[in-house]
Design an enzyme around this catalytic site. Structure first.
Site, short mmCIF file in Angstrom:
data_model
loop_
_atom_site.label_atom_id
_atom_site.label_comp_id
_atom_site.label_asym_id
_atom_site.label_seq_id
_atom_site.Cartn_x
_atom_site.Cartn_y
_atom_site.Cartn_z
N TYR A 29 -8.54 7.98 11.33
CA TYR A 29 -7.43 7.95 10.38
C TYR A 29 -7.32 9.29 9.64
CZ TYR A 29 -5.14 7.07 5.91
OH TYR A 29 -4.36 7.17 4.81
N TYR A 71 3.30 -0.79 0.27
CA TYR A 71 2.79 -0.81 -1.11
C TYR A 71 3.21 0.45 -1.89
CZ TYR A 71 -1.03 -0.39 -4.64
OH TYR A 71 -1.77 -0.21 -5.77
N ASP A 76 11.88 1.60 7.57
CA ASP A 76 10.58 0.94 7.74
C ASP A 76 10.71 -0.03 8.91
OD1 ASP A 76 8.10 0.20 5.38
OD2 ASP A 76 8.25 -0.89 7.29
N ASP A 119 -18.57 4.92 5.19
CA ASP A 119 -18.28 4.98 3.75
C ASP A 119 -19.18 6.01 3.06
OD1 ASP A 119 -16.27 3.16 3.43
OD2 ASP A 119 -17.53 1.51 2.73
N SER A 153 -2.99 2.95 8.43
CA SER A 153 -3.91 3.50 7.43
C SER A 153 -5.21 2.72 7.27
CB SER A 153 -3.19 3.58 6.08
OG SER A 153 -2.81 2.30 5.67
N THR A 171 3.97 -3.44 8.90
CA THR A 171 3.03 -3.88 7.86
C THR A 171 3.74 -4.08 6.51
OG1 THR A 171 2.43 -1.58 7.43
CG2 THR A 171 0.96 -2.82 8.88
N GLY A 172 4.94 -3.56 6.39
CA GLY A 172 5.68 -3.70 5.13
C GLY A 172 6.43 -5.02 5.04
N1 UDP Z 1 -15.91 -2.47 -0.74
C1 UDP Z 1 -16.81 -3.53 -0.90
N2 UDP Z 1 -16.41 -4.78 -0.55
C2 UDP Z 1 -15.18 -5.04 -0.04
C3 UDP Z 1 -14.26 -3.97 0.10
C4 UDP Z 1 -14.66 -2.69 -0.25
O1 UDP Z 1 -17.93 -3.33 -1.36
O2 UDP Z 1 -14.89 -6.20 0.27
C5 UDP Z 1 -16.32 -1.12 -1.13
C6 UDP Z 1 -16.20 -0.08 -0.02
O3 UDP Z 1 -17.37 -0.05 0.75
C7 UDP Z 1 -15.98 1.20 -0.82
C8 UDP Z 1 -15.22 0.73 -2.05
O4 UDP Z 1 -15.45 -0.69 -2.14
O5 UDP Z 1 -17.21 1.75 -1.24
C9 UDP Z 1 -13.72 0.97 -1.96
O6 UDP Z 1 -13.28 0.49 -0.70
P1 UDP Z 1 -11.75 0.41 -0.31
O7 UDP Z 1 -11.65 -0.18 1.04
O8 UDP Z 1 -10.99 -0.26 -1.42
O9 UDP Z 1 -11.26 1.92 -0.31
P2 UDP Z 1 -11.81 3.21 0.49
O10 UDP Z 1 -12.67 3.94 -0.50
O11 UDP Z 1 -12.54 2.75 1.69
O12 UDP Z 1 -10.56 3.96 0.79
#
Ligand code: UDP
Length: 323
Positions: free
Chosen positions: A145, A18, A38, A286, A81, A42-43
């Site tokens: 990660y 991406y 690459d 998170d 990632s 995944t690409g």
């Molecule tokens: N999130 C969510 N539902 C989903 C995917 C992500 O509520 O189906 C939330 C996730 O918990 C985080 C935010 O959206 O708070 C962004 O998540 P993402 O995976 O896009 O990026 P991250 O911040 O984890 O790198």
């Protein structure tokens, strides 16, 4: 110091992914010569811009011979990632990210490749103690990660000091949006915006909101969404400003946070789809709020996000999702 206009001969690892594909497209437009390496784990082969040379293979293995041709720099995107996967399969992440990067650094050193721009991540900081997050914040990753990316950052610092490498690490916050035919299409999609748009395209019935009991205005987690083209353009500036013997770290984000609910609302507005959403459990690891201070990138690289508007970011992602 090179100015931005100088044509450079570059290797982009992960250029079929991406962010790597968008960055390759922007590098080519700026007049650089790009070889993409690459392994297509995944690409996607068709994500590699037509004017780039393409070599399929492992970044470190290919680099050991390829760099003998004489390159001005490497932009190293190739990596695993996924936070959740990194907790289940640490070995894959330590080997795939750290070992590959060390071998790449050694190949660069052996061949006298002077410059490196590395894809680091906000995940190196872990749970923030202060918002917005500056580069001076303690780096205490809460997942494997982030730990692997931080380990690579440390390695780059010591190679720069000891061997004169000119290096820049860019710590990405939540990258989103698309650039024409280049966008986000992961086999296992975990990112919020593409998931929400899958509801609008009919590929998914509803979106799950991971937690609505966070200490945020609407209870859902807040993130800093940055347009992939703004992010890619920071790589061009990093390349132009990298200085021998120095390793500089820059955060890349817009400095504004949006909650999960705000993102879903923006997707409803852009797509005209009702997008059903249900509240689910928090996702492990998170943090409540992740917002970048990118003052250093703005002051030192002259970088300025041009596409900070969330609706615009979602609109570009939506055009791509409908292709
Ligand atoms: N999130 C969510 N539902 C989903 C995917 C992500 O509520 O189906 C939330 C996730 O918990 C985080 C935010 O959206 O708070 C962004 O998540 P993402 O995976 O896009 O990026 P991250 O911040 O984890 O790198």
């Amino acid at each position: 110091m090179d100015n931005e206009g100088t044509r450079q001969k570059l290797v982009v690892t992960g250029g079929a992914g991406y962010i790597g594909s968008v960055c390759t497209a922007r590098l080519l437009e700026a007049g650089h010569e790009v070889t993409v390496v690459d392994d297509l784990s995944t690409g996607h082969r068709d994500a590699v811009p037509d004017d780039a040379r393409f070599i399929e293979g492992d970044a470190a293995e290919v680099a050991s011979t390829l760099l003998a041709d004489g390159f001005d720099g490497v932009l190293h995107f190739a990596a695993k990632s996924l936070v959740g996967e990194s907790m289940q399969d640490p070995s894959g992440y330590w080997h795939g990210n750290v070992l590959t990067s060390l071998r790449l650094l050694d190949a660069m050193r052996a061949n006298g490749t002077p410059k490196l721009v590395f894809s680091s991540t906000a995940a190196t900081y872990g749970e923030p103690k202060e918002t917005p997050i500056a580069e001076s914040a303690p780096a205490e990753p809460t997942n494997t990660y982030g730990a692997t990316k931080l380990a690579i950052d440390h390695a780059i610092t010591s190679y720069a000091r000891a061997h004169g490498l000119a290096a820049v690490s860019l710590r990405y916050f939540n990258v989103a949006g698309a650039y024409g035919r280049y966008g986000e299409r992961h086999t296992t999609e975990t990112h919020l915006i593409p998931i929400v748009l899958q509801v609008a395209t009919g590929d998914r019935a509803q979106v799950q909101i991971y937690g609505d009991d966070y200490p945020t205005p609407d209870g859902t987690a807040v993130r800093d969404y940055i347009h992939v083209v703004d992010l890619a353009d920071a790589h061009l500036l990093a390349l132009a400003n990298a200085a021998a013997g120095e390793h500089t770290i820059y955060n890349l984000g817009n400095g504004t946070g949006f909650s999960v609910r705000q993102v879903i609302d923006a997707c409803r507005e852009v797509t005209g789809h009702e997008i059903p959403a249900v509240v689910a459990q928090r996702r492990a690891g998170d943090p409540a709020v992740l917002v970048a201070s990118s003052e250093r990138a703005q002051a030192e690289l002259g970088w300025k996000p041009e596409r900070a508007d969330l609706t615009g970011i979602v609109a570009d992602a939506w055009k791509f999702a409908q292709r």
